[in-house]
Motif scaffolding. Structure first.
Motif, mmCIF file in Angstrom:
data_model
loop_
_atom_site.group_PDB
_atom_site.id
_atom_site.type_symbol
_atom_site.label_atom_id
_atom_site.label_comp_id
_atom_site.label_asym_id
_atom_site.label_seq_id
_atom_site.Cartn_x
_atom_site.Cartn_y
_atom_site.Cartn_z
ATOM 1 N N GLU A 66 33.407 25.806 37.686
ATOM 2 C CA GLU A 66 33.457 25.379 36.399
ATOM 3 C C GLU A 66 31.818 25.128 36.040
ATOM 4 O O GLU A 66 31.606 25.562 34.998
ATOM 5 N N ASN A 67 31.036 24.827 36.998
ATOM 6 C CA ASN A 67 29.561 24.428 36.600
ATOM 7 C C ASN A 67 28.987 25.760 36.279
ATOM 8 O O ASN A 67 28.015 25.729 35.517
ATOM 9 N N TYR A 68 29.338 27.018 36.779
ATOM 10 C CA TYR A 68 28.857 28.245 36.257
ATOM 11 C C TYR A 68 28.876 28.586 34.644
ATOM 12 O O TYR A 68 28.015 28.877 34.057
ATOM 13 N N LEU A 69 30.218 27.989 34.087
ATOM 14 C CA LEU A 69 30.381 28.250 32.812
ATOM 15 C C LEU A 69 29.771 27.142 32.091
ATOM 16 O O LEU A 69 29.560 27.269 30.952
ATOM 17 N N ASN A 70 29.662 25.854 32.535
ATOM 18 C CA ASN A 70 29.098 24.699 31.804
ATOM 19 C C ASN A 70 27.717 25.238 31.734
ATOM 20 O O ASN A 70 27.194 24.420 30.770
ATOM 21 N N ARG A 71 26.858 25.500 32.666
ATOM 22 C CA ARG A 71 25.550 25.644 32.377
ATOM 23 C C ARG A 71 25.283 26.816 31.332
ATOM 24 O O ARG A 71 25.743 27.736 31.159
ATOM 25 N N TRP A 72 24.376 26.355 30.322
ATOM 26 C CA TRP A 72 23.927 27.041 29.250
ATOM 27 C C TRP A 72 22.632 26.644 28.770
ATOM 28 O O TRP A 72 22.319 25.728 29.447
ATOM 29 N N SER A 73 22.047 27.235 27.795
ATOM 30 C CA SER A 73 20.772 26.830 27.438
ATOM 31 C C SER A 73 20.497 26.250 26.158
ATOM 32 O O SER A 73 20.136 27.031 25.076
ATOM 33 N N PRO A 74 20.870 25.158 25.731
ATOM 34 C CA PRO A 74 20.704 24.117 24.495
ATOM 35 C C PRO A 74 19.272 24.068 24.177
ATOM 36 O O PRO A 74 18.210 24.184 25.069
ATOM 37 N N ARG A 75 19.101 23.740 23.126
ATOM 38 C CA ARG A 75 17.776 23.785 22.472
ATOM 39 C C ARG A 75 17.462 22.071 22.081
ATOM 40 O O ARG A 75 16.296 21.868 21.773
ATOM 41 N N SER A 76 18.751 21.501 21.669
ATOM 42 C CA SER A 76 18.558 20.001 21.229
ATOM 43 C C SER A 76 18.553 19.020 22.442
ATOM 44 O O SER A 76 19.356 19.081 22.948
ATOM 45 N N PHE A 77 17.243 18.537 22.573
ATOM 46 C CA PHE A 77 17.246 17.545 23.704
ATOM 47 C C PHE A 77 17.000 16.206 22.886
ATOM 48 O O PHE A 77 16.661 15.860 22.049
ATOM 49 N N LEU A 78 18.063 15.265 23.662
ATOM 50 C CA LEU A 78 17.471 13.571 23.683
ATOM 51 C C LEU A 78 16.097 13.234 24.201
ATOM 52 O O LEU A 78 15.702 13.793 25.124
ATOM 53 N N GLU A 79 15.564 12.467 23.450
ATOM 54 C CA GLU A 79 14.437 11.780 23.812
ATOM 55 C C GLU A 79 14.568 10.712 24.884
ATOM 56 O O GLU A 79 14.425 9.437 24.535
ATOM 57 N N LYS A 80 15.211 11.123 25.970
ATOM 58 C CA LYS A 80 15.517 10.285 26.920
ATOM 59 C C LYS A 80 15.043 10.602 28.255
ATOM 60 O O LYS A 80 15.346 11.815 28.762
ATOM 61 N N GLU A 81 14.561 9.666 28.949
ATOM 62 C CA GLU A 81 13.959 10.008 30.190
ATOM 63 C C GLU A 81 14.965 10.461 31.208
ATOM 64 O O GLU A 81 16.022 9.904 31.310
ATOM 65 N N VAL A 82 14.628 11.429 32.172
ATOM 66 C CA VAL A 82 15.409 11.752 33.381
ATOM 67 C C VAL A 82 15.034 10.842 34.585
ATOM 68 O O VAL A 82 13.865 10.633 34.853
ATOM 69 N N PRO A 83 16.021 10.099 35.087
ATOM 70 C CA PRO A 83 15.564 9.365 36.321
ATOM 71 C C PRO A 83 14.841 10.343 37.613
ATOM 72 O O PRO A 83 15.424 11.322 37.486
ATOM 73 N N GLU A 84 14.231 9.582 38.061
ATOM 74 C CA GLU A 84 13.505 10.133 39.231
ATOM 75 C C GLU A 84 14.404 10.943 40.183
ATOM 76 O O GLU A 84 14.347 12.024 40.654
ATOM 77 N N GLU A 85 15.526 9.969 40.678
ATOM 78 C CA GLU A 85 16.404 10.597 41.505
ATOM 79 C C GLU A 85 17.259 11.952 41.181
ATOM 80 O O GLU A 85 17.480 12.708 42.023
ATOM 81 N N ASP A 86 17.497 11.886 39.857
ATOM 82 C CA ASP A 86 18.040 13.132 39.403
ATOM 83 C C ASP A 86 17.210 14.434 39.297
ATOM 84 O O ASP A 86 17.326 15.560 39.704
#
Ligand SMILES: Cc1cc2nc3c(=O)[nH]c(=O)nc-3n(C[C@H](O)[C@H](O)[C@H](O)COP(=O)(O)O)c2cc1C
Length: 188
Positions: free
Chosen positions: A18-38
Motif C-alpha cells: 500500500e505504501n506505493y499508492l500512499n506516496r504522492w506529492s502534496p504541496r500543503s505542508f504543516l510548519e512542524k519540525e521533522v524529528p532527527e531520527e525520522d
C-alpha cells in the motif's frame, strides 16, 4: 479486483504494498519540525539503493534551519517557492557525474527516500523547478556533481491552507494502464 488496494482514489491493477499508492506529492505542508531520527531514517533508506559498481553517486544537502531554508528559497522558482516555504526540510539531491549511471542510480535513491518517508508518516514533494546556477553557487557545489532535484519533506497540511489556485491540484494523480508501459519480447 476486489482484493486489490485502493488508496486515496488510486487503484492498483496488481497486488503491491500500500505504501506505493500512499506516496504522492502534496504541496500543503504543516510548519512542524521533522524529528532527527525520522529524517535520518528517510536518508538511511536512500543509502540502501542499488547503484552501478556500488558507486553510490548520490549526495544530500539538507536545509532545516531557518537560515539554510531561506538560502534554498532564494534559488527555488516562484511557482514552487509559494508552497514549499512552509516545508520544514528541503534536501538537494546531487549526483557524482564522474560515475556511470549516476542519474539513474540517484533516481533510485530518491525513490527509496520517498517511500521510507511515506512509511514514517511524512510527505515528500520533488522539484526540478529551481535555478541550477544559483543553487550551485549558493550551496557551493563543485562541477563534478549534478543537481538532480530539490525535495521538500514534512507533514501534510490542510488543502485549504494553500493559495486558491493550488487547491484543485492537491490530490493524488493516477497512472496510465500498466499494459501501455510494457512490451512483450520487442518494442511495439
Ligand atoms: C524529477 C521530478 C521533477 C519534478 N518537479 C516538480 C516541480 O518543479 N514542481 C512540482 O510541483 N512538482 C514537481 N514534480 C512532481 C511531479 O509532478 C509528480 O511526482 C507527478 O505529477 C506524479 O504525482 P505524485 O508524485 O503525486 O504521484 C517533479 C517530480 C519529479 C520526479
Amino acid at each position: 479486483m476486489a482484493d486489490l488496494q485502493v488508496n486515496q482514489g488510486r487503484q492498483a491493477e496488481y497486488d503491491i504494498d500500500e505504501n506505493y499508492l500512499n506516496r504522492w506529492s502534496p504541496r500543503s505542508f504543516l510548519e512542524k519540525e521533522v524529528p532527527e531520527e525520522d529524517l535520518m531514517s528517510v536518508l538511511e533508506a536512500a543509502r540502501w539503493a542499488p547503484s552501478a559498481m556500488n558507486a553510490q553517486p548520490w549526495r544530500f544537502i539538507i536545509a532545516r534551519t531557518q537560515e539554510d531554508r531561506e538560502k534554498f528559497h532564494s534559488f527555488i522558482k516562484e511557482g514552487n517557492r509559494i508552497w514549499c516555504e512552509k516545508a520544514p526540510v528541503l534536501v538537494a539531491i546531487l549526483s557524482d557525474n564522474k560515475v556511470g549511471y549516476h542519474a539513474f542510480d540517484t533516481g533510485s535513491s530518491w525513490g527509496y527516500l520517498s517511500l521510507q518517508a511515506t512509511q514514517k508518516g511524512l510527505i515528500t514533494h520533488p522539484m526540478a523547478g529551481f535555478y541550477q546556477d544559483q543553487a550551485r553557487e549558493a550551496l557551493n557545489i563543485p562541477d563534478d556533481f549534478d543537481i538532480q532535484l530539490v525535495v521538500a519533506i514534512g507533514y501534510q497540511g490542510e488543502k485549504e491552507a494553500l493559495p486558491a489556485e493550488l487547491q484543485d491540484r492537491e490530490q493524488p494523480s493516477n497512472r496510465r494502464p500498466l499494459k501501455e508501459s510494457i512490451f512483450e519480447g520487442e518494442y511495439k
